[in-house]
Scaffold this active site. Structure first.
Site, PDB file in Angstrom:
ATOM      1  N   GLY A  93       0.831  -1.193   0.000  1.00 11.08           N
ATOM      2  CA  GLY A  93       0.000   0.000   0.000  1.00 11.08           C
ATOM      3  C   GLY A  93       0.869   1.247   0.000  1.00 11.08           C
ATOM      4  O   GLY A  93       1.999   1.221   0.502  1.00 11.08           O
ATOM      5  N   GLN A 104       2.822   9.906   1.391  1.00 14.41           N
ATOM      6  CA  GLN A 104       4.137   9.303   1.562  1.00 14.41           C
ATOM      7  C   GLN A 104       5.129   9.720   0.476  1.00 14.41           C
ATOM      8  O   GLN A 104       6.326   9.558   0.653  1.00 14.41           O
ATOM      9  CB  GLN A 104       4.033   7.780   1.597  1.00 14.41           C
ATOM     10  CG  GLN A 104       3.309   7.253   2.815  1.00 14.41           C
ATOM     11  CD  GLN A 104       3.160   5.759   2.742  1.00 14.41           C
ATOM     12  OE1 GLN A 104       2.191   5.253   2.196  1.00 14.41           O
ATOM     13  NE2 GLN A 104       4.133   5.044   3.287  1.00 14.41           N
ATOM     14  N   CYS A 155       5.653  -0.345   7.399  1.00 13.73           N
ATOM     15  CA  CYS A 155       5.320   0.830   6.592  1.00 13.73           C
ATOM     16  C   CYS A 155       6.528   1.227   5.762  1.00 13.73           C
ATOM     17  O   CYS A 155       7.657   1.230   6.264  1.00 13.73           O
ATOM     18  CB  CYS A 155       4.913   1.974   7.524  1.00 13.73           C
ATOM     19  SG  CYS A 155       4.460   3.489   6.665  1.00 13.73           S
ATOM     20  N   LEU A 156       6.282   1.579   4.509  1.00  9.23           N
ATOM     21  CA  LEU A 156       7.376   2.026   3.648  1.00  9.23           C
ATOM     22  C   LEU A 156       8.014   3.312   4.164  1.00  9.23           C
ATOM     23  O   LEU A 156       9.159   3.591   3.862  1.00  9.23           O
ATOM     24  CB  LEU A 156       6.879   2.219   2.214  1.00  9.23           C
ATOM     25  CG  LEU A 156       6.369   0.947   1.531  1.00  9.23           C
ATOM     26  CD1 LEU A 156       5.829   1.266   0.149  1.00  9.23           C
ATOM     27  CD2 LEU A 156       7.449  -0.109   1.475  1.00  9.23           C
ATOM     28  N   HIS A 171      -4.668   1.734   7.338  1.00  9.92           N
ATOM     29  CA  HIS A 171      -3.298   2.224   7.476  1.00  9.92           C
ATOM     30  C   HIS A 171      -3.033   3.353   6.477  1.00  9.92           C
ATOM     31  O   HIS A 171      -2.487   4.407   6.840  1.00  9.92           O
ATOM     32  CB  HIS A 171      -2.333   1.049   7.249  1.00  9.92           C
ATOM     33  CG  HIS A 171      -0.891   1.391   7.269  1.00  9.92           C
ATOM     34  ND1 HIS A 171      -0.049   0.979   8.277  1.00  9.92           N
ATOM     35  CD2 HIS A 171      -0.116   2.088   6.406  1.00  9.92           C
ATOM     36  CE1 HIS A 171       1.183   1.421   8.025  1.00  9.92           C
ATOM     37  NE2 HIS A 171       1.159   2.090   6.889  1.00  9.92           N
ATOM     38  N   GLU A 172      -3.415   3.149   5.221  1.00 13.19           N
ATOM     39  CA  GLU A 172      -3.149   4.150   4.185  1.00 13.19           C
ATOM     40  C   GLU A 172      -4.014   5.395   4.363  1.00 13.19           C
ATOM     41  O   GLU A 172      -3.550   6.520   4.144  1.00 13.19           O
ATOM     42  CB  GLU A 172      -3.322   3.550   2.788  1.00 13.19           C
ATOM     43  CG  GLU A 172      -2.401   2.387   2.480  1.00 13.19           C
ATOM     44  CD  GLU A 172      -0.918   2.655   2.718  1.00 13.19           C
ATOM     45  OE1 GLU A 172      -0.478   3.813   2.635  1.00 13.19           O
ATOM     46  OE2 GLU A 172      -0.202   1.680   3.007  1.00 13.19           O
ATOM     47  N   HIS A 176      -2.495   7.676   6.762  1.00 15.41           N
ATOM     48  CA  HIS A 176      -1.469   8.537   6.159  1.00 15.41           C
ATOM     49  C   HIS A 176      -2.094   9.815   5.603  1.00 15.41           C
ATOM     50  O   HIS A 176      -1.531  10.909   5.754  1.00 15.41           O
ATOM     51  CB  HIS A 176      -0.739   7.816   5.021  1.00 15.41           C
ATOM     52  CG  HIS A 176       0.374   6.940   5.467  1.00 15.41           C
ATOM     53  ND1 HIS A 176       1.486   7.403   6.137  1.00 15.41           N
ATOM     54  CD2 HIS A 176       0.558   5.607   5.333  1.00 15.41           C
ATOM     55  CE1 HIS A 176       2.300   6.396   6.389  1.00 15.41           C
ATOM     56  NE2 HIS A 176       1.755   5.287   5.917  1.00 15.41           N
TER      57      HIS A 176
END
Length: 168
Positions: A46, A51, A92-93, A134-135, A138
């Protein structure tokens, strides 16, 4: 297509709240394609536009094993369908190399626009539900580390800041 730079915690730009998308255009579809390329390359399941320092409400997700089920959520809105929470190990990225247990609702409904700007709704559970939540976090300036203890969060922050200094 282009791979984009992913912001890393504790970069303050990750805390900006994304603005709604007014119009789905060819430029936005190109951004979506670039987001998928960036996410797959990372590799991740994701990626939110926040991000990559684009503060618009855009999320791309693909939780399939073979990267064959890309999902696009523009202006997503989440409704919790099941109050019961489950624990998931999240990574997470933007917080590379760290995984922590986070509690989230197990089932959600999401309403959004797709890549073409068409409205849709879907129900999700398990990993997909976690990823959507989660996304969307963000997009609201929130990270999964906000769900863990301040001690753990500060330890992660210190380790990532040290890694950033060493790369610079």
């Amino acid at each position: 297509m282009a791979k984009l730079e992913i912001l890393e915690f504790p970069d303050p730009r990750l805390r900006e709240v994304a603005k709604p998308v007014d119009k789905v255009s060819d430029e936005l579809r190109t951004l979506v394609d670039d987001m998928f390329e960036t996410m797959y390359d990372a590799p991740g399941v994701g990626l939110a536009a926040t991000q990559i320092n684009v503060h618009q409400r855009i999320v791309v997700i693909d939780v399939s094993e073979d990267q064959s089920e890309p999902l696009v959520f523009i202006n997503p809105e989440i409704e919790v369908l099941e109050e019961e929470h489950h624990q998931y190990d999240e990574g997470c990225l933007s917080v590379p190399g760290f995984y922590e247990t986070v509690e989230r609702p197990r089932r959600v409904r999401v309403k959004a626009l797709d890549r073409e700007g068409e409205p849709f709704a879907m129900e999700a559970e398990g990993l997909l539900a976690v990823c959507i939540q989660h996304e969307v976090d963000h997009l609201n300036g929130k990270l999964f580390v906000d769900y863990i203890s301040p001690l753990k969060r500060n330890r992660i922050r210190s380790k990532l800041e040290k890694a950033h200094r060493q790369r610079a």
